[in-house]
Design an enzyme around this catalytic site. Structure first.
Site, PDB file in Angstrom:
ATOM      1  N   LYS A  52      26.937  33.091  37.877  1.00  0.00           N
ATOM      2  CA  LYS A  52      26.583  33.977  39.000  1.00  0.00           C
ATOM      3  C   LYS A  52      25.484  34.964  38.583  1.00  0.00           C
ATOM      4  O   LYS A  52      24.552  35.216  39.341  1.00  0.00           O
ATOM      5  CB  LYS A  52      27.830  34.734  39.493  1.00  0.00           C
ATOM      6  CG  LYS A  52      28.771  33.842  40.304  1.00  0.00           C
ATOM      7  CD  LYS A  52      30.152  34.442  40.504  1.00  0.00           C
ATOM      8  CE  LYS A  52      31.067  33.455  41.220  1.00  0.00           C
ATOM      9  NZ  LYS A  52      32.451  33.904  41.310  1.00  0.00           N
ATOM     10  N   GLN A  96      36.603  38.793  40.193  1.00  0.00           N
ATOM     11  CA  GLN A  96      36.837  37.393  39.825  1.00  0.00           C
ATOM     12  C   GLN A  96      38.341  37.119  39.700  1.00  0.00           C
ATOM     13  O   GLN A  96      39.041  37.817  38.987  1.00  0.00           O
ATOM     14  CB  GLN A  96      36.112  37.082  38.511  1.00  0.00           C
ATOM     15  CG  GLN A  96      36.188  35.621  38.082  1.00  0.00           C
ATOM     16  CD  GLN A  96      35.478  34.669  39.026  1.00  0.00           C
ATOM     17  OE1 GLN A  96      34.395  34.940  39.500  1.00  0.00           O
ATOM     18  NE2 GLN A  96      36.113  33.547  39.315  1.00  0.00           N
ATOM     19  N   ASP A 119      32.698  37.859  48.820  1.00  0.00           N
ATOM     20  CA  ASP A 119      33.551  36.692  48.570  1.00  0.00           C
ATOM     21  C   ASP A 119      34.220  36.212  49.863  1.00  0.00           C
ATOM     22  O   ASP A 119      34.743  35.110  49.932  1.00  0.00           O
ATOM     23  CB  ASP A 119      34.642  37.050  47.545  1.00  0.00           C
ATOM     24  CG  ASP A 119      34.417  36.365  46.203  1.00  0.00           C
ATOM     25  OD1 ASP A 119      33.654  35.388  46.166  1.00  0.00           O
ATOM     26  OD2 ASP A 119      35.003  36.809  45.197  1.00  0.00           O
TER      27      ASP A 119
END
Length: 292
Positions: A52, A96, A119
């Site tokens: 990322k 995450q 997200d």
């Protein structure tokens, strides 16, 4: 049979984003800024987050990585989330997953400001997506929609079978593909590990989206001639032919299923690369205040 190349498609998306970021900077505005919180040292999470950050560099985003040991308390993590919510220089951030057992993923997800939730996991975004309002859509489903659109795969009136009912992939896919418009207007059946006569249902599918997390679960006798097969699975299995001793396997037995398909995604190189491209798209939307 056509292979849906997620690697080259994600590259196209990244190039489009990079061009837009260059023009944002040329106009005197700051680059979009994405942050990631990483707790502990899970191998998969380390790899994802590194990819990322590399993607952010490529498109010209500013990126920040915030690390915690897996001994971090829930309070400390929630305090950091609150700090990022209030950081005016930050457009979007992700926490995450998975998180250590002693931290509630639900609490952390709910604490993220939905306007920075790139997200697409916050209930506000999930709810808005469900009713067809503009929202941050979670990266994997959005990546799949992007692939369907760019490969001009017909969805209207088609029977889509989604195998898997997770909140991150299965459920959102079923909602997105049943909505009005393109890619959508499909009739969707959601199946899972408890579904009776699964093979029979899969054989009726024009499009199969396999997201059950079981390597090579979908076999050739479950797929009709000419079906489109999208494989979301990524399971690391031991292998004596790779240097690392591991191999990435999808949910579809690719070699036996592929000859029957009109389109199929490989693993790796199919849905995976699109997930990161979608996260970048969401961050760009957040920076441009396109949704909120």
């Amino acid at each position: 049979m056509q292979i849906i190349d997620g690697k080259s498609t994600s590259q196209k998306v990244k190039d489009e984003i990079a061009a837009e970021v260059a023009s944002i900077k040329a106009a005197g505005d700051r680059a979009p800024h994405l942050a990631a919180i990483l707790v502990g040292h899970d191998g998969g999470s380390e790899t994802y987050v590194a990819a990322k950050i590399k993607a952010c560099e490529y498109v010209g985003f500013k990126s920040t990585l915030i690390r915690f040991e897996d001994t971090v308390t829930e309070e400390e993590l929630l305090a950091k989330v609150e700090e990022l919510n209030n950081d005016a220089d930050l457009d979007g951030f992700i926490v995450q997953l998975p998180l250590p057992k002693h931290i509630s993923e639900e609490k952390v997800t709910d604490a993220v400001d939905y306007r920075k939730d790139v997200d697409g996991f916050h209930p506000q975004n999930v709810g808005r997506m469900s009713i067809g309002s503009p929202a941050f859509i979670s990266a994997t489903p959005q990546g799949i929609m992007e692939l369907i659109e760019r490969y001009k795969i017909e969805t209207s009136g088609k029977h889509v079978v989604v195998i898997g009912r997770s909140n991150i992939v299965g459920r959102p896919m079923s909602i997105l593909l049943s909505q009005k418009g393109y890619p959508g207007d499909a009739t969707v059946t959601v199946c899972h590990s408890r579904t009776a006569n699964l093979q029979e249902i899969c054989l009726q599918a024009d499009i199969i989206i396999a997201a059950i997390g079981a390597p090579e679960f979908v076999k050739a006798d479950m797929v009709k001639e000419g079906a489109v097969v999208i494989d979301v699975g990524t399971t690391r299995v031991k292998s004596d032919v790779t240097k690392s001793g591991w191999k990435l396997k999808g949910d579809v037995a690719y070699d036996e299923v592929a000859p029957k398909c009109s389109f199929i995604t490989p693993v790796p190189g199919g849905v995976g690369p699109m997930t990161i491209a979608s996260l970048l798209l969401n961050t760009l939307k957040a920076a441009k205040k396109e949704i909120y």
